[in-house]
Design an enzyme around this catalytic site. Structure first.
Site, mmCIF file in Angstrom:
data_model
loop_
_atom_site.group_PDB
_atom_site.id
_atom_site.type_symbol
_atom_site.label_atom_id
_atom_site.label_comp_id
_atom_site.label_asym_id
_atom_site.label_seq_id
_atom_site.Cartn_x
_atom_site.Cartn_y
_atom_site.Cartn_z
ATOM 1 N N THR A 20 0.826 -1.212 0.000
ATOM 2 C CA THR A 20 0.000 0.000 0.000
ATOM 3 C C THR A 20 0.859 1.261 0.000
ATOM 4 O OG1 THR A 20 -0.104 -0.098 2.408
ATOM 5 C CG2 THR A 20 -1.914 -1.124 1.224
ATOM 6 N N SER A 259 5.895 7.926 8.860
ATOM 7 C CA SER A 259 4.706 7.990 8.040
ATOM 8 C C SER A 259 5.038 7.658 6.594
ATOM 9 C CB SER A 259 4.141 9.401 8.134
ATOM 10 O OG SER A 259 3.415 9.704 6.983
ATOM 11 N N LYS A 260 4.051 7.037 5.931
ATOM 12 C CA LYS A 260 4.240 6.735 4.518
ATOM 13 C C LYS A 260 4.287 8.040 3.726
ATOM 14 C CE LYS A 260 2.831 2.005 4.213
ATOM 15 N NZ LYS A 260 1.803 1.012 4.060
ATOM 16 N N ARG A 261 3.860 9.130 4.356
ATOM 17 C CA ARG A 261 3.879 10.417 3.653
ATOM 18 C C ARG A 261 5.239 11.101 3.725
ATOM 19 N NH1 ARG A 261 -1.048 10.091 5.869
ATOM 20 N NH2 ARG A 261 -0.328 11.021 7.801
ATOM 21 N N ASP A 262 6.057 10.709 4.721
ATOM 22 C CA ASP A 262 7.368 11.340 4.835
ATOM 23 C C ASP A 262 8.334 10.633 3.891
ATOM 24 O OD1 ASP A 262 9.763 12.409 5.439
ATOM 25 O OD2 ASP A 262 9.738 11.919 7.580
#
Ligand code: GLU
Length: 329
Positions: A20, A259-262
């Site tokens: 993911t 985080s997957k956003r970082d």
């Protein structure tokens, strides 16, 4: 310490990412711990793709994850790319096995349909059970419906399917986190199949770990709360419970979850900035207490040095020497 394995039985361990997003340092840390532990025990290492949720899984992430861990110097004996005796190694191709386990549980009278909406579930005050899984503890509302009510409601909306928690406590020795004891009913009855037809992680994970002969489940501390649920499923299905080791979570400097956003902590981004895999492994080894300086080291040169019970408990923060070594701010 005894491994609890019959003589001659081979250790089998696995890494089971959900495709993911791109892998970050935290995923690499868990994979490295699982891989080192497997290799130290002379065991096989299995890659299983947990791509059950079609809305969130992407093939490109699956492929990138394998490329990232190969770059780091890890290898596996069985997996979606190399095959093996327990193929297929992706959950989306193993639905019949989950359906068979579900049928077994249904025959035993361990399941019931649940019609509660997300809003109804969220409205239930979260009881102080100390086990906070995906939302509040389920109070068992739909357990009490009779056959007529179930049939009536099923006409209006498809139910999710819940497993009725037995009244036994769950006690086990976690190879990394130490002794664990969960009281009877901890977490409440849980979902094994979603209303949209997707099999739940708890069920699929147990079915696959059992079918693939996994003896050691080494995974992140965030999944510790799932383990009593999974042990109940092993017991209900009559399968041998594996050893568990929940390794600490790697956190950012401020104690936040990676985080997957970082993007800066993604393996791909480190690689693009010219960081070598040995530097990354050296930093992870330092954080695990396997070395005392963030010096480059190959993953295979660490085999023999990991002691799961000596890992820090619960969580580990990316410290200053590591940030500096990896050029993170
Ligand atoms: N697929 C799960 C995840 O990516 C891991 C499951 C497991 O290791 O049991 O978080």
């Amino acid at each position: 310490m005894s491994l609890g394995l019959a003589d001659g039985m081979k250790v089998r361990s696995r890494f089971a990412p959900s495709p993911t997003g791109r892998l970050h340092l935290g995923n690499a840390w868990t994979a490295l711990m699982a891989w080192l532990d497997a290799r130290q025990r002379g065991g096989s290492f299995v890659w299983r793709l947990e791509d059950l949720d079609p809305a969130r899984s992407r093939e490109e992430y699956a492929e990138a994850a394998m490329a990232d861990l190969r770059w780091l110097g890890l290898d596996w004996d069985e997996g979606p790319d190399v095959g093996g005796p327990f193929s297929p190694y992706r959950q989306s191709a193993r639905m019949e096995l989950y359906a068979a386990a579900l049928a077994d549980l249904r025959e035993q009278g361990r399941l019931y349909p649940c019609f509660c909406s997300r809003a109804e579930l969220m409205a239930v005050a979260s009881a102080p059970h100390g086990l906070h899984l995906e939302g509040p503890v389920y109070p068992g509302t739909c357990r009490r419906l009779d056959a007529r009510e179930r049939a009536e409601r099923a006409q209006r909306k498809p139910p999710s399917i819940r497993f009725m928690l037995p009244r036994d406590p769950v006690v086990f020795h976690d190879l990394a986190a130490g002794p664990q004891c969960f009281p009877p009913g901890a977490g409440g009855d849980f979902i094994v199949k979603r209303a949209d037809g997707v099999f739940a992680y708890q069920l699929a994970c147990v079915v696959d770990d059992a079918a693939m002969g996994i003896t050691h489940v080494v995974r992140g501390f965030d999944l510790l709360d799932s383990t009593p649920r999974q042990i109940h499923l092993y017991r209900a299905l009559g399968w041998r419970v594996p050893w568990f080791a929940h390794v600490p979570l790697l956190l950012g400097t401020g104690g936040e979850r990676l985080s997957k956003r970082d993007r800066s902590v993604e393996l791909a981004s480190l690689r693009m900035r010219g960081i070598r895999p040995e530097q990354v492994v050296g930093c992870l080894a330092l954080l695990a207490g396997l070395t005392d300086r963030p010096e480059p080291v190959r993953a295979r040169d660490l085999v023999g040095r990991l002691q799961l019970p000596r890992l820090p408990k619960g969580q580990v923060a990316l410290n200053e020497p590591v940030r500096k070594a990896l050029g993170l701010h």
